[in-house]
Design an enzyme around this catalytic site. Structure first.
Site, PDB file in Angstrom:
ATOM      1  N   HIS A 142       0.958  -1.278  -0.030  1.00  0.00           N
ATOM      2  CA  HIS A 142       0.122   0.021  -0.005  1.00  0.00           C
ATOM      3  C   HIS A 142       1.007   1.523  -0.042  1.00  0.00           C
ATOM      4  O   HIS A 142       0.268   2.270   0.587  1.00  0.00           O
ATOM      5  CB  HIS A 142      -0.902   0.179   1.314  1.00  0.00           C
ATOM      6  CG  HIS A 142      -1.730  -1.103   1.551  1.00  0.00           C
ATOM      7  ND1 HIS A 142      -2.922  -1.253   0.800  1.00  0.00           N
ATOM      8  CD2 HIS A 142      -1.699  -2.274   2.011  1.00  0.00           C
ATOM      9  CE1 HIS A 142      -3.561  -2.440   1.081  1.00  0.00           C
ATOM     10  NE2 HIS A 142      -2.748  -3.107   1.629  1.00  0.00           N
ATOM     11  N   SER A 149      16.781  17.780 -17.650  1.00  0.00           N
ATOM     12  CA  SER A 149      15.909  19.166 -17.551  1.00  0.00           C
ATOM     13  C   SER A 149      16.304  20.128 -18.330  1.00  0.00           C
ATOM     14  O   SER A 149      17.840  20.303 -18.415  1.00  0.00           O
ATOM     15  CB  SER A 149      15.550  19.450 -16.087  1.00  0.00           C
ATOM     16  OG  SER A 149      14.829  20.772 -15.980  1.00  0.00           O
TER      17      SER A 149
END
Length: 520
Positions: free
Chosen positions: A243, A373
């Site tokens: 989870h 980037s």
């Protein structure tokens, strides 16, 4: 004529449910490695053009609708030209995939060889076979301009191949292009055939060849690389996550073993679906009855295709199913869809485990392949993971299209054949390419971040699970909650709350003993 690759030995590598799908030696098209016939293969620099054919000039061809002007430098005929005019949809990027074009060459060569046995003039058969081999070799690629969005049976593309091969055979025999003499596209190249059985046959041939020569090798390459990492990481203990929350420990090798098994099952799924793709519709002609063909033609064509490709094909036992439904394509696409799900999970896990470098999970160090980037200096991104997950999304979309197309057979014919072919070949190509890229530029270069792994393991509250057999679930929960609230360690709260000594904690909470079941 180019020589036929005859089979001297046969070794079965794929068989499921008693159905055929054997690879005989190494897949080739009359000696040419089929790796060169991938959808992205560069076409030869020596394209054939008709003798005397000049750009900007035209010759007259005709069909049952009458005469039509065709570019003089092309081998196609009237029906191809009409299709170009009637289906201006999508442009060049929507053209029929090249593996399908090459598969037409395989089938037309096989059919001509078999038709020779059933009365086709040997001189014409030889010329047709030579022209078909030139299609296989890629020398006529630029004569197949039709887009996928045409008649749903693929009739225009079947006639495209008939016309190109017929005109090239006419040229070989010294005739005049467009005369249909001495080789007629319908009467000779398409002898004993219909578009309705021809197109599904080449769909299967093209798909099987691409799977054998591209997808399966790429997936096995990935499987080996992941297996290597499983072994390399087997002694590195880390915290597990369920989870997306802290869970009990496992080894990094165990985590990768899950990925190894997923890819291995994917290979098995392909192998299990392949036998149905190795069944050919050829011989069913218009509606599956075999009208205008000869008894035994279907079996002989499958045998000839097998010899030309070194992969064992069989004639479909029921031609009505083979023409009206394409469940084998849908089944294989389903296997590819599952593989896409597996690869998306694997890529996302690796991306998350490699997040950071300082503010993420930071348990894996991924290869830095390029700047990440245009504005943030020094940033490096998990680009291979991102590329692979985009491929997976596309394959899932392809499967949705294939599902609709496969469900759209009406009575005796499915009329979504070109769309089925385009999407299954796209999925095969994309998954094969992506597996190669992901393996070579990411998986083989993955390294563990020992510091990050150790820190997370040390700080995890879920190590308290090891205390369950000794002090009970409720007491363990109390320790974990108190440690979280106080920002302290499990060991501190275990002792402070009076559940035991530091020595007992160290004896009972040992991560290396928490990664397997207890021996009895």
């Amino acid at each position: 004529m180019a020589s036929v690759a005859h089979i001297s030995t046969a070794k079965a590598i794929f068989r499921a449910g008693g159905l055929p799908c054997r690879r005989l030696i190494t897949p080739t098209l009359t000696g040419l490695p089929l790796k060169t016939h991938r959808m992205n293969s560069t076409t030869p620099t020596y394209h054939l053009i008709p003798k005397g054919g000049k750009h900007g000039e035209f010759r007259q061809e005709s069909d049952t609708f009458g005469p039509i002007q065709v570019p003089a430098e092309k081998y196609w005929g009237a029906q191809t030209q009409r299709s170009l005019q009637n289906f201006r949809i999508g442009g060049e990027k929507e053209r029929l995939p090249l593996p399908l074009v090459r598969a037409f060459g395989v089938l037309k060569r096989a059919a001509a060889s078999v038709n020779r046995e059933f009365g086709l003039d040997p001189k014409l058969a030889d010329a047709i076979e030579q022209a078909a081999q030139e299609v296989i070799d890629g020398r006529l690629d630029d004569n197949f301009p039709l887009v996928v969005f045409q008649t749903g049976s693929g009739t225009q593309s079947n006639m495209n191949s008939n016309e190109v091969i017929a005109n090239r055979a006419i040229e070989i025999l010294g005739g005049t292009l467009g005369s249909k003499k001495p080789v007629h596209p319908n009467d000779h190249v398409n002898m004993s055939q219909s578009s309705n059985d021809t197109f599904p046959t080449v769909m299967h041939i093209a798909s099987v060849l691409q799977i054998h020569t591209h997808l399966l090798p790429a997936m096995k390459h990935l499987h080996r690389a992941l297996k290597g990492k499983e072994e390399e990481f087997k002694n590195i203990i880390k915290i597990g996550r369920t989870h997306m929350q802290d869970a009990t420990p496992l080894s990094l090798g165990q985590e990768f073993s899950g990925y190894v098994t997923q890819v291995g099952y994917g290979i098995e799924r392909i192998n299990n679906a392949l036998p149905r793709l190795c069944l050919l519709a050829q011989g069913g002609t218009a509606v599956g009855t075999g009208l205008n063909t000869f008894e035994g033609f279907d079996v002989k064509v499958a045998e000839k295709v097998s010899k030309l490709t070194n992969i064992e094909f069989k004639t479909a036992p029921n031609k009505f199913e083979a023409l009206a439904a394409h469940d084998a394509i849908v089944e294989m696409s389903g296997a590819l869809n599952v593989i896409a799900c597996s690869l998306m999970k694997i890529a996302n896990d690796i991306r998350q485990l490699g997040s950071g470098p300082r503010c993420g999970l930071g348990e894996l160090i991924l290869p830095a392949n390029e700047p990440g980037s245009s504005i943030m200096p020094g940033k490096v991104n998990p680009t291979q993971c991102e590329a692979l997950t985009m491929v997976c999304a596309q394959v899932m979309g392809n499967h949705a299209t294939i599902t609709v197309a496969g469900a759209s057979g009406h009575c005796e014919l499915n009329v979504f054949k070109p769309l089925l072919a385009k999407n299954i070949l796209s999925s095969i190509r994309l998954l094969g390419d992506a597996c190669e890229s992901f393996t070579d530029h990411c998986v083989v270069g993955i390294e563990p971040n020992y510091e990050g792994i150790a820190r997370h393991l040390r700080d995890s509250l879920m190590l308290v699970t090891a205390l369950n057999p000794h002090i009970g679930y409720d007491n363990c929960a109390k320790i974990a909650k108190t440690a979280l609230k106080n920002k302290s360690t499990l060991k501190h709260e275990f002792v402070t709350l009076g559940f035991g000594t530091p020595e007992q904690f160290d004896e009972w909470v040992r991560p290396e003993l928490m990664i397997s079941a207890k021996k009895v």
